[in-house]
Every structure is written in C-alpha cells, then in structure tokens.
Design an enzyme around this catalytic site. Structure first.
Site, mmCIF file in Angstrom:
data_model
loop_
_atom_site.group_PDB
_atom_site.id
_atom_site.type_symbol
_atom_site.label_atom_id
_atom_site.label_comp_id
_atom_site.label_asym_id
_atom_site.label_seq_id
_atom_site.Cartn_x
_atom_site.Cartn_y
_atom_site.Cartn_z
ATOM 1 N N CYS A 6 44.643 31.213 46.500
ATOM 2 C CA CYS A 6 44.214 32.285 45.610
ATOM 3 C C CYS A 6 43.795 31.712 44.261
ATOM 4 O O CYS A 6 44.521 30.912 43.670
ATOM 5 C CB CYS A 6 45.395 33.229 45.453
ATOM 6 N N CYS A 7 42.609 32.115 43.799
ATOM 7 C CA CYS A 7 42.147 31.659 42.482
ATOM 8 C C CYS A 7 41.326 32.761 41.833
ATOM 9 O O CYS A 7 41.326 33.898 42.289
ATOM 10 C CB CYS A 7 41.365 30.362 42.588
ATOM 11 N N ALA A 8 40.590 32.415 40.810
ATOM 12 C CA ALA A 8 39.825 33.420 40.067
ATOM 13 C C ALA A 8 38.644 33.943 40.883
ATOM 14 O O ALA A 8 38.455 35.148 41.012
ATOM 15 C CB ALA A 8 39.347 32.850 38.735
#
Length: 110
Positions: A6-8
């Site tokens: 999960c990231c931006a």
C-alpha cells in the site's frame, strides 16, 4: 499468502512488488504458488483487505496509519512499515522477510 502493498499512488509500490516476486521466484525455499501480491493506493485499501495475510505500508504513507488501522484491525492483519532506505533501494528480499516475520508473529500470538 496474500501480501498487499500500500502506498500513495501504487506506482513505486508496483516496482517493489515486482522485486518481491523475483525474490520468491529465485528462492530455493519459497514456492511461487504460495504467494500472491497486490499493490494498491491507500485510498482503495478497503477493497483488498479480505483474505489479506499481511500489509506492507510504504514510507510515504506511514503518517496515514490512523486511517489504515481501523481498516485492517477488524481482520487482525499484521502490517509492516518499510523504511525509506529499504524502499528507495527497492529491496524486495528485505521487505518480504519483514512481511513473513510479521505474519509469523501474528500467528504465534493467536
């Protein structure tokens, strides 16, 4: 084992995910069929938490843990936050090891 990264935006995390896949593929001990990887932006994490075994959080969204925890806690999903140096190197082997350790600790604490 389903590992959700999960990231931006999901773009750099896809590169890290590919590095983790390569690590599994090149390993003598790990089986490709035992792993599935998904990279998603934090804003759609809700859609991937079901059947998630461990969550890998990119350093650029570590400050959003207050948003993430209520999503994963009901499912008892362990998580790791990747430090910026490991992330910058796209060190899939280290991140995979962190994820496996987090899952094992969670299983031991059941």
């Amino acid at each position: 084992m389903k590992i959700v990264l999960c990231c931006a935006g999901g773009f750099s995390t896809t590169m890290l995910m590919d590095s983790m896949k390569r690590t599994v593929k090149e390993s003598a001990k790990l089986n490709d069929d035992d792993f599935s990887f998904v990279a998603v932006p934090v804003d759609i994490l809700n859609s991937e938490v079901e059947n998630c075994d461990v969550l890998v959080i990119g350093p650029q969204i570590a400050h959003r843990l207050d948003y993430i925890k209520p999503i994963i806690d009901p499912y008892h999903i362990p998580y790791v936050i990747v430090d910026k140096d490991t992330y910058g190197k796209m060190d899939g082997a280290t991140v995979l090891k962190m994820a496996l350790i987090a899952r094992k600790k969670a299983d031991m604490n059941k």
